[in-house]
Design a protein around this motif. Structure first.
Motif, PDB file in Angstrom:
ATOM      1  N   GLY A 121      13.672   8.467   0.648  1.00  0.00           N
ATOM      2  CA  GLY A 121      14.494   9.152  -0.829  1.00  0.00           C
ATOM      3  C   GLY A 121      14.110   8.800  -1.731  1.00  0.00           C
ATOM      4  N   LEU A 122      13.007   7.740  -1.965  1.00  0.00           N
ATOM      5  CA  LEU A 122      12.664   7.138  -3.250  1.00  0.00           C
ATOM      6  C   LEU A 122      11.085   8.158  -2.950  1.00  0.00           C
ATOM      7  CD1 LEU A 122      13.752   4.907  -2.432  1.00  0.00           C
ATOM      8  CD2 LEU A 122      12.251   3.835  -3.887  1.00  0.00           C
ATOM      9  N   ASP A 123      10.848   8.529  -4.298  1.00  0.00           N
ATOM     10  CA  ASP A 123       9.722   9.349  -4.809  1.00  0.00           C
ATOM     11  C   ASP A 123       9.160   9.192  -5.858  1.00  0.00           C
ATOM     12  OD1 ASP A 123       9.902  11.640  -7.380  1.00  0.00           O
ATOM     13  OD2 ASP A 123      11.305  10.142  -6.930  1.00  0.00           O
ATOM     14  N   TYR A 124       7.251   9.525  -5.252  1.00  0.00           N
ATOM     15  CA  TYR A 124       6.399   9.648  -6.864  1.00  0.00           C
ATOM     16  C   TYR A 124       6.423  11.338  -6.971  1.00  0.00           C
ATOM     17  CZ  TYR A 124       1.886   8.974  -8.698  1.00  0.00           C
ATOM     18  OH  TYR A 124       1.633   9.024 -10.198  1.00  0.00           O
ATOM     19  N   ALA A 125       7.141  11.814  -8.511  1.00  0.00           N
ATOM     20  CA  ALA A 125       6.604  13.063  -8.714  1.00  0.00           C
ATOM     21  C   ALA A 125       6.688  13.465  -7.579  1.00  0.00           C
ATOM     22  CB  ALA A 125       5.178  13.075  -9.227  1.00  0.00           C
ATOM     23  N   GLU A 126       8.023  13.837  -7.380  1.00  0.00           N
ATOM     24  CA  GLU A 126       9.057  14.719  -6.012  1.00  0.00           C
ATOM     25  C   GLU A 126       8.457  14.174  -4.534  1.00  0.00           C
ATOM     26  OE1 GLU A 126      12.209  15.611  -7.001  1.00  0.00           O
ATOM     27  OE2 GLU A 126      12.465  14.780  -8.574  1.00  0.00           O
ATOM     28  N   LYS A 127       7.917  13.567  -4.666  1.00  0.00           N
ATOM     29  CA  LYS A 127       7.099  13.419  -3.156  1.00  0.00           C
ATOM     30  C   LYS A 127       7.055  12.812  -2.737  1.00  0.00           C
ATOM     31  CE  LYS A 127       2.754  13.434  -5.113  1.00  0.00           C
ATOM     32  NZ  LYS A 127       1.153  13.458  -4.946  1.00  0.00           N
ATOM     33  N   TYR A 128       6.593  12.221  -1.139  1.00  0.00           N
ATOM     34  CA  TYR A 128       7.169  11.310  -0.610  1.00  0.00           C
ATOM     35  C   TYR A 128       8.947  11.094   0.052  1.00  0.00           C
ATOM     36  CZ  TYR A 128       2.483  10.502  -1.950  1.00  0.00           C
ATOM     37  OH  TYR A 128       1.493  10.390  -2.061  1.00  0.00           O
ATOM     38  N   ARG A 129       9.557  11.278  -0.111  1.00  0.00           N
ATOM     39  CA  ARG A 129      10.673  11.431   0.159  1.00  0.00           C
ATOM     40  C   ARG A 129      11.117  11.440   1.430  1.00  0.00           C
ATOM     41  NH1 ARG A 129      14.447  11.417  -5.128  1.00  0.00           N
ATOM     42  NH2 ARG A 129      14.021  12.916  -6.137  1.00  0.00           N
ATOM     43  N   HIS A 130      11.340  12.104   2.232  1.00  0.00           N
ATOM     44  CA  HIS A 130      11.110  12.131   3.351  1.00  0.00           C
ATOM     45  C   HIS A 130      10.462  11.515   4.265  1.00  0.00           C
ATOM     46  CE1 HIS A 130       6.886  13.892   2.557  1.00  0.00           C
ATOM     47  NE2 HIS A 130       6.823  13.677   4.703  1.00  0.00           N
ATOM     48  N   LEU A 131       9.371  10.535   3.765  1.00  0.00           N
ATOM     49  CA  LEU A 131       9.084   9.606   5.019  1.00  0.00           C
ATOM     50  C   LEU A 131      10.226   8.241   5.082  1.00  0.00           C
ATOM     51  CD1 LEU A 131       5.878   8.587   2.815  1.00  0.00           C
ATOM     52  CD2 LEU A 131       6.447   9.748   5.073  1.00  0.00           C
ATOM     53  N   PRO A 132      10.619   8.251   6.826  1.00  0.00           N
ATOM     54  CA  PRO A 132      11.146   8.079   7.031  1.00  0.00           C
ATOM     55  C   PRO A 132      11.369   5.492   7.174  1.00  0.00           C
ATOM     56  CG  PRO A 132       9.647   7.485   8.494  1.00  0.00           C
ATOM     57  CD  PRO A 132       9.230   8.276   6.872  1.00  0.00           C
ATOM     58  N   GLY A 133      10.030   5.077   6.322  1.00  0.00           N
ATOM     59  CA  GLY A 133       9.973   4.064   6.083  1.00  0.00           C
ATOM     60  C   GLY A 133       9.798   4.119   4.425  1.00  0.00           C
ATOM     61  N   ILE A 134       9.531   2.518   4.160  1.00  0.00           N
ATOM     62  CA  ILE A 134       9.441   2.552   2.435  1.00  0.00           C
ATOM     63  C   ILE A 134       7.768   1.872   2.179  1.00  0.00           C
ATOM     64  CG2 ILE A 134       9.577   0.613   0.422  1.00  0.00           C
ATOM     65  CD1 ILE A 134      11.757   2.553   1.207  1.00  0.00           C
ATOM     66  N   TYR A 135       7.487   2.502   1.489  1.00  0.00           N
ATOM     67  CA  TYR A 135       5.852   2.516   1.383  1.00  0.00           C
ATOM     68  C   TYR A 135       5.492   1.541  -0.537  1.00  0.00           C
ATOM     69  CZ  TYR A 135       5.849   5.319   5.987  1.00  0.00           C
ATOM     70  OH  TYR A 135       5.617   5.118   6.777  1.00  0.00           O
ATOM     71  N   GLU A 136       4.785   1.393  -0.404  1.00  0.00           N
ATOM     72  CA  GLU A 136       3.831   1.187  -2.072  1.00  0.00           C
ATOM     73  C   GLU A 136       3.132   1.580  -2.110  1.00  0.00           C
ATOM     74  OE1 GLU A 136       2.020  -2.569  -4.330  1.00  0.00           O
ATOM     75  OE2 GLU A 136       2.524  -3.002  -2.498  1.00  0.00           O
ATOM     76  N   VAL A 137       2.725   2.497  -2.845  1.00  0.00           N
ATOM     77  CA  VAL A 137       1.713   3.581  -3.221  1.00  0.00           C
ATOM     78  C   VAL A 137       0.433   2.774  -4.030  1.00  0.00           C
ATOM     79  CG1 VAL A 137       1.076   5.525  -5.501  1.00  0.00           C
ATOM     80  CG2 VAL A 137       3.363   5.263  -3.846  1.00  0.00           C
ATOM     81  N   ILE A 138      -0.927   2.730  -3.370  1.00  0.00           N
ATOM     82  CA  ILE A 138      -1.889   2.084  -3.985  1.00  0.00           C
ATOM     83  C   ILE A 138      -2.435   3.753  -4.374  1.00  0.00           C
ATOM     84  CG2 ILE A 138      -3.835   0.974  -3.342  1.00  0.00           C
ATOM     85  CD1 ILE A 138      -1.191  -0.424  -2.540  1.00  0.00           C
ATOM     86  N   LYS A 139      -3.107   3.429  -6.397  1.00  0.00           N
ATOM     87  CA  LYS A 139      -3.547   4.141  -6.867  1.00  0.00           C
ATOM     88  C   LYS A 139      -5.618   3.968  -6.918  1.00  0.00           C
ATOM     89  CE  LYS A 139      -0.224   5.543  -9.447  1.00  0.00           C
ATOM     90  NZ  LYS A 139      -0.036   5.833 -11.044  1.00  0.00           N
ATOM     91  N   ARG A 140      -6.139   4.532  -6.054  1.00  0.00           N
ATOM     92  CA  ARG A 140      -7.328   4.715  -5.306  1.00  0.00           C
ATOM     93  C   ARG A 140      -8.076   5.538  -6.828  1.00  0.00           C
ATOM     94  NH1 ARG A 140      -7.947  -0.004  -2.614  1.00  0.00           N
ATOM     95  NH2 ARG A 140      -6.305   0.438  -0.783  1.00  0.00           N
TER      96      ARG A 140
END
Length: 174
Positions: free
Chosen positions: A155-174
Motif C-alpha cells: 500500500g505504501l508508494d513512491y510517486a504512485e509506484k510499488y503499492r502492489h508489492l506484498p512486503g515492505i521494502y526500503e527504497v535505496i537510491k543509487r
C-alpha cells in the motif's frame, strides 16, 4: 536508479495483522467498529485487518488526506480531498493508517474526526516511523516500529509506484 531492500516479508506482515486484529477484538469485545482507512496507502492493510476481525460488526469508510504529493517529503500542508461519508457520532472509530511519519497528517485528521464526536477514536498503524516525527501523536495499535528509511509496498508508494508489492521494502537510491 532505485533498488528495493525487503524489510518485512508478506508472511511477517500477515502474522502481525492477525495479532493486531486479536488485540482490537479484545479491546472492543462485541462492540461495533467503524474503520476509517486513509487513502490511498492504507487500503491493503485495512482490507486484511477488517477480514481478520471475526464476530464483529464492522463498517468501513475512507478519508483521503494529502500532504506528500508526488514527492518523498511532506509538504507540511495538510488538506482533506475526500471526507468520511458514514456518521460516526457515538461510535467506536479506528483510523487505519499505513504509516505514521511526521505526525502532521494524523494529528490534523484526528482533530477533524473528533469534531464528529465519536465514542472512541483510536489509531491503528501498520508502521510507526519516528525518524521525522514533528508532532507527537498517540498510535494505539502499532504493527511495526521502524526508525528510518523511505518505505514502499503493501500500500505504501513512491510517486504512485510499488503499492502492489506484498512486503515492505526500503527504497535505496543509487
Amino acid at each position: 536508479m532505485e533498488e528495493l531492500k525487503e524489510l518485512l516479508s508478506p508472511e511477517t506482515i500477515q502474522k502481525r495483522v492477525k495479532e493486531l486484529s486479536e488485540t482490537i477484538e479484545k479491546d472492543f469485545l462485541k462492540e461495533p467498529l467503524v474503520l476509517i482507512g486513509t487513502l490511498k496507502g492504507a487500503f491493503i492493510f485495512l482490507s486484511d485487518l477488517a477480514r481478520k476481525l471475526k464476530g464483529k460488526e464492522v463498517q468501513i469508510d475512507f478519508v483521503r488526506v494529502k500532504s506528500y504529493g508526488l514527492s518523498d517529503t511532506s509538504s507540511g500542508e495538510v488538506v482533506i480531498t475526500k471526507d468520511i461519508e458514514l456518521p460516526i457520532e457515538g461510535k467506536n472509530v479506528i483510523v487505519v493508517e499505513d504509516i505514521v511519519d511526521t505526525g502532521l497528517t494524523l494529528s490534523f485528521l484526528l482533530k477533524h474526526l473528533s469534531l464528529h464526536k465519536p465514542k472512541a477514536l483510536k489509531v491503528c498503524a501498520l508502521i510507526d516511523k519516528k525518524e521525522r516525527r514533528k508532532v507527537e501523536v498517540k498510535v494505539d495499535y502499532v504493527g511495526f516500529t521502524l526508525e528510518r528509511g523511505f518505505l514502499v509496498g503493501y500500500g505504501l508508494d513512491y510517486a504512485e509506484k510499488y503499492r502492489h508489492l506484498p512486503g515492505i521494502y526500503e527504497v535505496i537510491k543509487r
